[in-house]
Motif scaffolding. Structure first.
Motif: not given
Length: 478
Positions: A313, A350, A352, A354, A359, A361, A363, A392, A396, A398
């Motif tokens: 991560r 993922s 992300e 933040e 968040k 996110t 994929n 995601h 979302n 995103a």
């Protein structure tokens, strides 16, 4: 005892190498051959200490072992290995309890037929698998202990089982010791499974190329000198720092983002451009994250990052991005074994964003992946215009964001000496130029085919004018 012979051969070979160093000392790898307990193979004498086994002699040794020994061959193929890996880490000198090869030594102790070749030429070791494959007339099976446990072997039919083992060639010698210990555990698991299935086998442990890093360190350190080993380790660290300093000084090129676990680098990230955009009032507002991430004198904040053997991560922390006081760009990666390909792969699960407790996110696991020992590289990674990143879910946040990474390269596993491994590129096989060439060639083939078809359709006349008949006369008029 087999282990005693093993240690004496290694000790004598290394002593002779110290007194009479070979010209190409870095071009040899050791090879250890043994049979499972309760089985025997023709006894073969080890070569004199300091002798380098070439391909013809190795072929004769393998042929003799495979003709009369078990037909199931287990090949432990390590990426790198040198004789010093046994003398420094294997307890050939000093305390035997410090050895990182207990399973290998137990196998040699229980085997009635074992052979240790301390120095095999590099080219010969690379041809071992091909020679075994030609002799057994069977294709190799690349496995790991989990897959082998589900496989049922037959002692009457030949099989070549290949287990690839990594090698820690970083500046820190302890990393090499830990990986060699883990490799010995893998060999122990494999031999335990083979014993459970009661299948006799011939085992071979060798490498594709020599581990020059360990070799150089051992010559500098001397056997058994812990203080010298630390000095050699510091020497390699200083050399890496000098290399990174030179990279940073090159105009237009900057060092990648590094995440360290202790003294070892475990995550690397590089990109020519990192940018994010948010949709506000019907228009996109852009922000370039590159100056805050890369460049001379730039130290990105990566607190919150973590890495282990299966998950990694990377957290990049920013401030005041598009009106958000706290902003994080997070890359989540994982690796696991896939039975279909019989190897480990890592995926970028993922990406992300933040910000202020929210968040967004994306994929990326469906399109961003590479073998676990490689890095991943792509000219462009975006969530728009041929997207590799997808939201995601439909709800979302995103959907209100755009991310764009140019000349993007990332590696979250098996990082060696703070350098990217071989890159698995996202570029497709058929580039626009290849498509244009294929379409032009196809058009020309169609034109030629049509022309040939027209020529084949031509027919000669079946009736002709009579040459003996009256001639045609055309009267002239004034």
């Amino acid at each position: 005892m087999a282990v005693a012979r093993f240690s004496r051969a290694l000790a004598l070979s290394l002593a002779l190498f110290h007194v009479f160093p070979p010209v190409n000392g870095d071009d040899q790898v050791p090879l250890v051959l043994w049979t499972s307990g309760g089985t025997s193979a023709p006894g073969q004498s080890a070569p004199p200490a300091g002798h380098i086994v070439e391909q013809q002699q190795l072929s004769s040794i393998l042929e003799k072992a495979l003709n009369l020994g078990p037909k199931n061959v287990v090949l432990f193929l390590q990426d790198k290995m040198s004789i010093e890996d046994f003398t420094v880490y294997g307890g050939a000198f000093g305390n035997k309890q410090d050895s990182v090869f207990p399973n290998l030594e137990n196998a040699l102790r229980s085997s009635s037929s074992s052979l240790v070749l301390p120095a095999v030429s590099w080219s010969s070791s690379n041809a071992v698998m091909a020679q075994i494959q030609d002799h057994l007339e069977t294709a190799p099976l690349y496995l790991d202990p989990e897959t082998l446990n589900q496989l049922r072997l037959n002692s009457s039919s030949a099989a070549l089982l290949v287990f690839r083992l990594p090698y820690g060639n970083g500046a820190d010698l302890m990393s090499a010791k830990e990986i060699l210990s883990e490799n010995d555990e893998v060999m122990g698991q494999v031999m335990g499974i083979m014993k459970t299935q009661a299948v006799p086998y011939t085992a071979i442990y060798t490498a594709l190329r020599p581990s020059k890093g360990a070799s150089a360190a051992s010559w500098e350190a001397g056997v058994g000198g812990a203080r010298s080993l630390l000095q050699a380790r510091d020497k390699y660290r200083e050399r890496d720092r000098e290399r990174q300093r030179k990279v940073k000084e090159r105009p237009g090129v900057y060092a990648p983002v590094e995440v360290k676990e202790g003294e070892d680098t475990c995550i690397l990230l590089w990109a020519r451009s990192l940018s994010v955009s948010i949709l506000r009032g019907g228009r996109w507002e852009d922000h370039d994250l590159t100056p805050s991430t890369f460049g001379e004198g730039v130290s990105p904040r990566v607190h919150g990052s973590s890495c282990d053997r299966t998950r990694a991560r990377l957290v990049l922390n920013y401030e005041n991005v598009l009106g958000h006081r706290s902003f994080k760009l997070i890359f989540g990666m994982s690796q696991r074994h896939y039975k279909v390909s019989a190897r480990r792969w890592f995926t970028l699960d993922s990406v992300e964003l933040e910000y202020d407790g929210t968040k967004a996110t994306f994929n990326g696991s469906r399109s961003i992946y590479a073998p676990a020992e490689y890095s991943y590289r792509c000219e462009s990674v975006t969530n728009f215009r041929w997207p590799q990143l997808v939201p995601h879910s439909a709800k979302n946040p995103a959907n209100q964001w755009r991310v764009s990474f140019q000349d993007f390269q990332i590696q979250g596993f098996n990082v060696s000496r703070a350098q990217f491994s071989y890159a698995s590129d996202c570029a497709g096989f058929f580039s626009p130029g290849i498509w244009m060439g294929l379409m032009t060639s196809l058009l020309m083939v169609l034109v030629l085919t049509y022309g040939l078809h027209m020529i084949l359709q031509l027919r000669t006349m079946d009736r002709f004018d009579d040459p003996k008949g009256p001639a045609i006369s055309v009267p002239l008029t004034e």
